[in-house]
Write an enzyme that holds these catalytic residues in place. Sequence first.
Site, PDB file in Angstrom:
ATOM      1  N   ASP A 124      -1.911  -1.404  -3.689  1.00  0.00           N
ATOM      2  CA  ASP A 124      -2.243  -0.685  -4.914  1.00  0.00           C
ATOM      3  C   ASP A 124      -1.216  -0.978  -6.012  1.00  0.00           C
ATOM      4  OD1 ASP A 124      -0.112   1.061  -4.036  1.00  0.00           O
ATOM      5  OD2 ASP A 124      -1.594   2.035  -2.740  1.00  0.00           O
ATOM      6  N   ASP A 159     -10.683 -17.630 -14.581  1.00  0.00           N
ATOM      7  CA  ASP A 159     -11.395 -18.002 -13.362  1.00  0.00           C
ATOM      8  C   ASP A 159     -12.467 -19.056 -13.639  1.00  0.00           C
ATOM      9  OD1 ASP A 159     -11.819 -17.039 -10.520  1.00  0.00           O
ATOM     10  OD2 ASP A 159     -13.851 -16.724 -11.283  1.00  0.00           O
ATOM     11  N   ASP A 203       0.847  -1.187   0.000  1.00  0.00           N
ATOM     12  CA  ASP A 203       0.000   0.000   0.000  1.00  0.00           C
ATOM     13  C   ASP A 203       0.885   1.241   0.000  1.00  0.00           C
ATOM     14  OD1 ASP A 203      -1.844   1.989   0.550  1.00  0.00           O
ATOM     15  OD2 ASP A 203      -1.947   1.492   2.698  1.00  0.00           O
ATOM     16  N   ASP A 238      -6.298 -11.593 -14.696  1.00  0.00           N
ATOM     17  CA  ASP A 238      -7.303 -12.550 -14.239  1.00  0.00           C
ATOM     18  C   ASP A 238      -8.560 -12.302 -15.059  1.00  0.00           C
ATOM     19  OD1 ASP A 238      -8.740 -14.346 -12.521  1.00  0.00           O
ATOM     20  OD2 ASP A 238      -7.321 -13.817 -10.939  1.00  0.00           O
ATOM     21  N   ASP A 280      -4.079   3.799   2.672  1.00  0.00           N
ATOM     22  CA  ASP A 280      -5.499   3.477   2.930  1.00  0.00           C
ATOM     23  C   ASP A 280      -5.693   2.037   3.414  1.00  0.00           C
ATOM     24  OD1 ASP A 280      -5.014   2.048   0.640  1.00  0.00           O
ATOM     25  OD2 ASP A 280      -6.654   2.901  -0.526  1.00  0.00           O
ATOM     26  N   GLU A 301      -8.398 -22.024 -14.290  1.00  0.00           N
ATOM     27  CA  GLU A 301      -8.770 -22.609 -13.002  1.00  0.00           C
ATOM     28  C   GLU A 301      -9.929 -23.546 -13.286  1.00  0.00           C
ATOM     29  OE1 GLU A 301     -10.315 -21.299  -8.566  1.00  0.00           O
ATOM     30  OE2 GLU A 301     -11.211 -20.436 -10.359  1.00  0.00           O
ATOM     31  N   HIS A 336      -4.596 -17.512  -3.560  1.00  0.00           N
ATOM     32  CA  HIS A 336      -5.426 -16.675  -2.681  1.00  0.00           C
ATOM     33  C   HIS A 336      -6.677 -17.385  -2.170  1.00  0.00           C
ATOM     34  CE1 HIS A 336      -7.263 -16.629  -6.558  1.00  0.00           C
ATOM     35  NE2 HIS A 336      -8.343 -16.087  -6.051  1.00  0.00           N
ATOM     36  N   ASP A 337      -6.908 -18.609  -2.610  1.00  0.00           N
ATOM     37  CA  ASP A 337      -8.105 -19.339  -2.180  1.00  0.00           C
ATOM     38  C   ASP A 337      -7.783 -20.484  -1.228  1.00  0.00           C
ATOM     39  OD1 ASP A 337      -9.865 -17.864  -3.756  1.00  0.00           O
ATOM     40  OD2 ASP A 337      -9.654 -19.198  -5.486  1.00  0.00           O
TER      41      ASP A 337
END
Length: 545
Positions: free
Chosen positions: A29, A199, A21, A98, A25, A252, A321-322
């Site tokens: 980013d 995805d 970041d 993605d 925030d 995926e 990330h899953d």
Amino acid sequence: MPLNVPKNAVIYQIYPRSYRDTDGDGLGDIRGIIESLDHIASLGITHIWLSPVYKSPDDDNGYDIADYKSIQPAFGTMEDFDELVREAKARGIGIVMDLVINHTSDEHEWFKRALAGEEKYRNYYIIRKGKDKKLPNNWGNFFAECPWARFGDSEDEYYLHLFSKKQPDLNWNNPEVMEEVKDIMRFWLDRGVVGFRCDVINIIYKSSLENGKKRLVLTGQEHFMSQEGCHRILQELRREVLEPYGAFAVGETVFVDVKKGKDLCDASRGELDMIFYFEHMECDQVFVKWFKTRLNPRKVMKTLTKWQTALEWNACYFENHDQPRFISRFPDLKNYRAEASRMMAGLLMTLKGTPFVFEGQEIGMVNGDFKDLSEVEDIESHNIYAMAKSLGIPKRIRWKMIQRTSRDNARTPMQWSAEEGAGFTSGKPWLKINENYKEVNVAAESAREDGVLAFWKKMIEMRKTDKALSLGDFNAIYEGKRVYAFERNFEGRRLISVSNMSGKAVKLPKILEDRGSLVISSYGKCASDKLMPFEFRLYLCEEEK
Ligand code: NOJ
């Protein structure tokens, strides 16, 4: 062999909101990624797969896209994105986007116009009347929701959503949807991206909306899992979009067996370059992923061998990330975090296929250290917790389920330094930073000559430069209770990869007596007949004359 992905590619996945970041925030980013490119280049990475950076209401952290051709303002601007592509390219790194095309966000213009009654856009989605006051069919939903939601104010019309209510499924029977997606892909290819991660790609085509055979998990799947229509779509996208740009696609793919997997990525079929299957992620689960048991290393080895042998080319991964962090699945992790991470680097880089490294894996990040559900953000975790509650599962067990399986385990902010905010943010992080950041971070690792990061770098370098690792055949040699060994052969060069997937020291299996000379050990050069806890070794057998 894959179609367009370079054989020596090593791909790094970034989950942008958790990476770095730069504006305080609490959310990563694009500028943060640009500023991290030197770290990524120093790892030896050839491509970055960016989890979604498009405009999104973030019901599912960007996997609910409201505008496929714009950047989420909190992540930056299109100029930032273009700079990222340029700066990455200058370091020999390609960007992979993605592509989420099973569904859009319900805040996408198409859905809004459908709601406003425009026939053209109604036909972009799957909208049906209920039957006798009942839902259009009996299907299940990936996020444990009802897959049908009322369409606007309508009393008897519903739209299909296989994920959250805010992720309406697109109607892939409509050729206009196909044209829109081609246009989106070309938009990004023209900006310089070199491939896509697609995805849940094998569920996009629904061949019928009939009731499905009743199942505990995902009733209805026979109508949308890897249907013929999906293969046709992938072939068309390959022919008309990917090939003209020389771009690649990694899909995926959910619920695939070897046969279905081959049909999606065998080069002769002209569909995907490679697929992410899940079977090796399931070696510590009891029936569904929310019930975990002790990891059985032999099961992992057998599963890897099966897919390594069956497919021409694999997308090799252990984290994303899953999924909970892979090393956190080892029961002996407490004393051997660094050793286990180094071993996984060795294993991943010596398998056949394209290795994917998930952010933080290179420093041995582990599962999030959440204390209770209030610290977890993931929509799936909250839905499953609620479902478990409705089933009468006691609170303690419900929390244990979530704690071990939540997708947030891998989504905790990247640990860059021992400073407050882990060098990730100067603000309040969107998700709790793991308290171990003081010891586990990039800065500390960079100072360790024989640390985790240094070993990942070495292994990545070897993977890219040794032809036996990038191009060689795969043959399993040994799948024991703890030790996994396989060989990679290319034009007479024979390498043997040996991993001790446990926290116990073990004797080298007899079959490895004739193993050649040591190339590298994750413990340094001092190899003996005993493998240390989580030791990885690579041997070179005499090259045939
Ligand atoms: C798979 C993605 O990896 C996951 O994060 C997302 O929730 C679902 N697909 C729905 O897009």
